[in-house]
Scaffold this motif. Structure first.
Motif, short mmCIF file in Angstrom:
data_model
loop_
_atom_site.label_atom_id
_atom_site.label_comp_id
_atom_site.label_asym_id
_atom_site.label_seq_id
_atom_site.Cartn_x
_atom_site.Cartn_y
_atom_site.Cartn_z
N ASP A 206 2.63 -9.70 9.20
CA ASP A 206 3.04 -8.60 10.31
C ASP A 206 3.11 -7.40 9.21
N ARG A 207 3.58 -6.00 9.65
CA ARG A 207 3.43 -4.83 8.16
C ARG A 207 4.83 -4.18 8.79
N ILE A 208 5.69 -3.91 7.31
CA ILE A 208 6.49 -3.57 7.57
C ILE A 208 6.15 -1.69 6.88
N LEU A 209 6.60 -0.66 7.67
CA LEU A 209 6.02 0.63 7.38
C LEU A 209 6.79 1.12 7.96
N VAL A 210 7.21 2.23 6.16
CA VAL A 210 8.19 3.00 6.14
C VAL A 210 7.73 4.26 5.57
N LYS A 211 8.36 5.00 6.29
CA LYS A 211 8.30 6.95 6.08
C LYS A 211 9.52 7.94 6.15
N ARG A 212 9.21 8.59 5.55
CA ARG A 212 10.64 9.58 5.59
C ARG A 212 10.63 10.27 7.04
N SER A 213 11.95 10.02 7.40
CA SER A 213 12.20 10.64 8.76
C SER A 213 12.66 12.17 8.50
N GLU A 214 12.26 12.19 9.27
CA GLU A 214 12.35 14.17 9.89
C GLU A 214 14.36 14.36 10.09
N HIS A 215 14.95 13.27 10.17
CA HIS A 215 15.84 13.46 10.06
C HIS A 215 16.79 13.17 8.41
N CYS A 216 17.50 14.64 8.44
CA CYS A 216 19.39 14.38 7.18
C CYS A 216 19.95 13.95 7.64
N VAL A 217 20.55 13.24 6.41
CA VAL A 217 22.61 13.05 6.31
C VAL A 217 23.48 13.70 6.18
N GLU B 278 1.30 -1.21 0.35
CA GLU B 278 -0.02 -0.24 -0.02
C GLU B 278 0.86 1.46 0.03
N VAL B 279 0.26 2.24 -1.10
CA VAL B 279 1.12 3.74 -0.69
C VAL B 279 0.07 4.90 -0.23
N GLY B 280 0.62 5.39 1.30
CA GLY B 280 -0.85 6.67 1.12
C GLY B 280 -1.74 5.64 1.33
N GLY B 281 -1.82 4.30 2.06
CA GLY B 281 -3.09 3.94 2.39
C GLY B 281 -3.75 3.90 1.62
N GLN B 282 -3.06 3.59 0.21
CA GLN B 282 -4.03 2.86 -0.76
C GLN B 282 -3.39 1.49 -1.28
N VAL C 195 8.52 4.76 -9.51
CA VAL C 195 8.97 5.42 -9.02
C VAL C 195 7.75 6.02 -7.85
N LEU C 196 7.99 6.83 -6.48
CA LEU C 196 7.05 7.36 -5.09
C LEU C 196 7.73 8.83 -5.39
N ALA C 197 6.42 9.13 -4.53
CA ALA C 197 6.82 10.31 -3.79
C ALA C 197 6.55 10.17 -2.27
N ASP C 198 8.30 10.82 -1.93
CA ASP C 198 8.55 10.04 -0.56
C ASP C 198 7.73 10.40 0.57
N ALA C 199 6.32 11.35 0.05
CA ALA C 199 5.93 11.97 1.09
C ALA C 199 4.70 11.30 1.46
N ASN C 200 4.46 10.34 1.20
CA ASN C 200 3.40 8.96 1.48
C ASN C 200 4.26 7.97 1.63
N GLU C 201 3.33 6.76 3.20
CA GLU C 201 3.65 5.98 3.89
C GLU C 201 3.96 4.73 2.61
N VAL C 202 4.76 3.82 3.13
CA VAL C 202 4.71 2.71 2.49
C VAL C 202 4.66 1.74 3.03
N ALA C 203 3.44 0.79 2.87
CA ALA C 203 3.31 -0.57 4.45
C ALA C 203 3.35 -1.96 2.85
N PRO D 88 12.39 14.43 -4.14
CA PRO D 88 12.28 13.62 -3.19
C PRO D 88 11.29 12.30 -3.19
N GLY D 89 12.10 11.38 -3.20
CA GLY D 89 11.50 9.94 -3.73
C GLY D 89 12.15 8.64 -3.32
N TRP D 90 11.24 7.61 -3.68
CA TRP D 90 11.34 6.06 -3.36
C TRP D 90 11.39 5.23 -4.50
N VAL D 91 12.04 4.64 -4.62
CA VAL D 91 12.18 3.71 -5.87
C VAL D 91 11.49 2.23 -5.09
#
Length: 298
Positions: free
Chosen positions: A262-273, A172-176, A229-237, A211-214
């Motif tokens: 089990d669900r693996i939930l991935v979102k953009r962190s508030e932290h940057c390197v 799922e991406v952004g709940g969809q 390719v996805l926008a990293d503003a959405n959580e991936v489940a 600002p994305g993920w693949v």
């Protein structure tokens, strides 16, 4: 001589491997770098694990958290894996990092060991390019309870065991709902990680400014299941529907024996390197060097 970085921490991984120095070679390299930094007007400390591995005890040793609290710069000597590990730990402190690679140049450790004095001198006095890389924040949820949590810079990978068959994953991406995918696994990669495992699995390279993920399936059952390719503003489940010996990997951190549901939930962190590169650095030059583009050409 004044410097923009008054207190510099030396950090390294020193085993007998392609990504680290060992024994006397390590101590000699670090000693030379530390002496150079001192001549540039910097106060030098050594990360405690590095000091213990090399016997470099003539400088104060600091924990990673102390480096984040007290140092203006981390100078990492090693390969990209070393930089990934320390980058995750120091991101919340905002400590900038410079990478020195003693072997083949890395994607993010881009200063050769034999050229560090020439390259670092202007960088220490403010002549550099800054490169911010967002982290991924991943959680594993089981029965509505978080059983594992980690930050990753490269990727989050869900895959099958070495001797088991395919896994089925609900994505799922952004709940969809995207799809229920049957494959050997699935990679969620950041732009930094797009040149790692995701690339070998057929995914595209993402420029670090995107600002994305693949999302890359590993050996999918349905050949029309392609990277996206996805926008990293959405959580991936990613939910484990079926399969045996399923595991999740967050860069070099692993959680084995995932259970169905089990669900693996991935979102953009508030932290940057925060990476610092020599002035004039650009991503495409790095790709040319690492991927050997234009070999044999002009």
């Amino acid at each position: 001589m004044t410097t923009n970085f008054r207190h510099v921490a030396l950090i390294g991984k020193y085993q007998a491997s392609s990504s680290g120095l060992s024994g006397d070679t390590a101590c000699q390299a670090l000693s030379g770098i530390a002496a150079f930094l001192t001549r540039q007007g910097c106060t030098v400390s050594v990360e405690s694990g590095t000091a213990a591995s090399t016997g470099l005890d003539q400088y104060p040793s600091l924990s990673v958290d102390d480096i984040g609290a007290h140092c203006d710069l981390g100078l990492v000597v090693g390969g990209d894996g070393t930089m990934l590990g320390i980058g995750r730990q120091l991101a919340r402190h905002g400590t900038p990092l410079i990478g020195i690679n003693q072997g083949r140049l890395g994607f993010i450790t881009d200063i050769p060991l034999d050229a560090y004095e020439h390259t670092l001198t202007p960088m220490l006095h403010g002549e550099y390019e800054e490169d911010l890389r967002p982290l991924m924040h991943a959680r594993v949820v089981r029965d509505e309870r978080v059983v594992f949590e980690a930050l990753a810079m490269n990727d989050v990978v869900v895959n099958r065991g070495a001797t088991s068959g395919m896994v089925e994953l609900r994505v799922e991406v952004g709940g969809q709902l995207v799809a229920n995918q049957r494959a050997d696994g699935l990679i969620i990669a950041s732009p930094t990680g797009s040149t790692a495992y995701a690339l070998s699995a057929g995914g595209p390279m993402l420029h670090p400014s995107i600002p994305g993920w693949v999302l890359v399936p590993i050996a999918p059952h349905t050949l029309s299941n392609r990277p996206i390719v996805l926008a990293d503003a959405n959580e991936v489940a990613v939910e484990v529907v079926s399969g045996r010996d399923v595991s999740a990997n967050f860069d070099m951190q692993s959680l084995a024996s995932l259970l169905h549901g089990d669900r693996i939930l991935v979102k953009r962190s508030e932290h940057c390197v925060r990476f610092l590169h020599p002035q004039g650095w650009n991503y495409f030059a790095t790709l040319r060097k690492k991927l050997r583009w234009n070999e044999g050409g002009s």
